[in-house]
Enzyme design. Sequence first.
Site, PDB file in Angstrom:
ATOM      1  N   GLU A  38      -3.053   2.930   1.382  1.00 59.45           N
ATOM      2  CA  GLU A  38      -3.581   4.196   0.892  1.00 59.45           C
ATOM      3  C   GLU A  38      -4.694   4.740   1.801  1.00 59.45           C
ATOM      4  O   GLU A  38      -5.653   4.027   2.107  1.00 59.45           O
ATOM      5  CB  GLU A  38      -4.089   4.019  -0.551  1.00 59.45           C
ATOM      6  N   THR A  82       1.097  10.552  -0.692  1.00 61.70           N
ATOM      7  CA  THR A  82       1.698   9.209  -0.693  1.00 61.70           C
ATOM      8  C   THR A  82       3.211   9.282  -0.825  1.00 61.70           C
ATOM      9  O   THR A  82       3.946   8.554  -0.154  1.00 61.70           O
ATOM     10  CB  THR A  82       1.185   8.370  -1.890  1.00 61.70           C
ATOM     11  N   HIS A 197      -8.436   5.079  -2.408  1.00 68.94           N
ATOM     12  CA  HIS A 197      -8.110   6.481  -2.673  1.00 68.94           C
ATOM     13  C   HIS A 197      -9.393   7.286  -2.815  1.00 68.94           C
ATOM     14  O   HIS A 197     -10.378   6.790  -3.341  1.00 68.94           O
ATOM     15  CB  HIS A 197      -7.266   6.587  -3.955  1.00 68.94           C
ATOM     16  N   ASP A 256      -0.767   5.868   4.903  1.00 67.88           N
ATOM     17  CA  ASP A 256       0.099   6.930   4.361  1.00 67.88           C
ATOM     18  C   ASP A 256      -0.309   8.336   4.819  1.00 67.88           C
ATOM     19  O   ASP A 256       0.553   9.161   5.141  1.00 67.88           O
ATOM     20  CB  ASP A 256       0.258   6.839   2.826  1.00 67.88           C
ATOM     21  N   HIS A 257      -1.617   8.615   4.873  1.00 68.20           N
ATOM     22  CA  HIS A 257      -2.102   9.962   5.244  1.00 68.20           C
ATOM     23  C   HIS A 257      -3.595   9.858   5.417  1.00 68.20           C
ATOM     24  O   HIS A 257      -4.171   8.795   5.179  1.00 68.20           O
ATOM     25  CB  HIS A 257      -1.736  10.993   4.168  1.00 68.20           C
TER      26      HIS A 257
HETATM   27  C1  GP9 Z   1      -0.655   7.551  -7.071  1.00 66.37           C
HETATM   28  C2  GP9 Z   1      -0.840   7.218  -5.636  1.00 66.37           C
HETATM   29  C3  GP9 Z   1      -1.853   8.110  -4.957  1.00 66.37           C
HETATM   30  O1  GP9 Z   1       0.377   6.861  -7.702  1.00 66.37           O
HETATM   31  O2  GP9 Z   1       0.348   7.116  -4.959  1.00 66.37           O
HETATM   32  O3  GP9 Z   1      -1.284   9.308  -4.614  1.00 66.37           O
HETATM   33  P1  GP9 Z   1      -1.869  10.318  -3.522  1.00 66.37           P
HETATM   34  O4  GP9 Z   1      -2.901  11.169  -4.211  1.00 66.37           O
HETATM   35  O5  GP9 Z   1      -2.471   9.562  -2.380  1.00 66.37           O
HETATM   36  O6  GP9 Z   1      -0.661  11.062  -3.124  1.00 66.37           O
HETATM   37 MN    MN Z   2      -1.958   8.318  -0.789  1.00 69.82          MN
END
Ligand code: GP9
Ligand code: MN
Length: 422
Positions: A38, A82, A197, A256-257
Amino acid sequence: DSEDVAKIKKEIQDRYVSPSQDYFKLAQNRNVIVISMESLQDFVINMKIEGKEVTPFLNSLVEDEETFYFDQIYNQTGQGKTSDAEFILDNSLYGMPQGSAYVNKAQNTFQSTPGILKEYGYTSASFHGNYKTFWNRNEMYRSQGYDRFYDASYYDMNERNTKNYGLKDKPFFEESMPILQGLPEPFYAKFITLSNHFPFEMDEWDTNFPQANTNDKVVNQYFQSANYLDSALSKFFTGLKKSGLYDRSIIVLYGDHYGISENHNEAMAEIIGKEITPFESLKLQEVPVFIHIPGVKTGDYPQPIGGQLDIRPTLLHLLGVETNQYLGLGTDLLAKGHIELTPLRNGDFVSNDISMINQRYYDSKSGKMISYEEEFDQLTQAAREKLDLSDEILTKDLLRFYHPAGFTPINREDYQYVQDDE
Ligand code: GP9
Ligand code: MN
């Protein structure tokens, strides 16, 4: 219809890049463990706060002889965050220009990695410490052929173990281990971490890592939180070794980003010691990508510029799975013919010599802005075509007309994710 099929076949042919024989089948028949990290950006790798490495475990993987580490890979996600990254990894296609493919295109036909590997006897599973409807995962996974989905309802979601979106990474991996051990092998298992996150706030009992020292709380907390993710990954690897799964697996880790948006440029300039120009912003879109194959020395391997779309062909070729039947828009990072032109979801692109940001051109080496030359048009056009083709595939649901040889179509009716006690 038949015109679309002809188009798809032609695109596959034109875009196919054959694997390098040095790497093809290096991880044949192994379990695949894919870990979505994440909000992890590449700049944290080998970075220190108060003299302490933020990601000591990942840094050890960088040096590891059994790891491919790619440090010039750009995230190609859009608003689906994500879920876009997941979609890209499993399909080598882009998410949507607006909105989320997971939310809007879950009924489409796909030839996703779980479906491809099914032909090779794989069982697929996704693990995530949030509830199954988030990002519409429980619908999209059906169209991608995920056999199992272990969502929050499988974990102990007590208050101490959770924060904002769900389960913290340490309990997540700990509780996942017995489930993973119970899967039939070989498996394709995806782990979507969560605790690093935005806004990256930590419970004090979960960390003794120092915060950064800027005026920006989000940036300061980011390093603590990234360090927690790193140590959760380290523990997971230890668990894999204990369970014996480790030697039979190939492990892919990707960011992921971005985690830190442009709203935090002032503090980020302090952190990286340079002004955040548009070119530096682009560089901050790099996400770390590791492919670790226990017991297999990777030697002197290529480390090209690339994007998340390139991960699928790289992985499939390492598994000894040919990709010349599948419409993916990335190319194998380890192949001689890998295409370095890497369009981002917003239309910007990176390539070996030239990058385009917001219709302006930059020298990819020096980061300096350069004036337009006619020869750039070819790159600009190729980048645009790739994005447009991806959008057309999703919008018109084109893959429903295409039947790759040796691939059993994924029937979403065969999949659903209901806990026994629901
Ligand atoms: C939530 C997680 C976070 O289930 O995948 O999502 P994001 O905000 O990073 O897309
Ligand atoms: Mn994410």
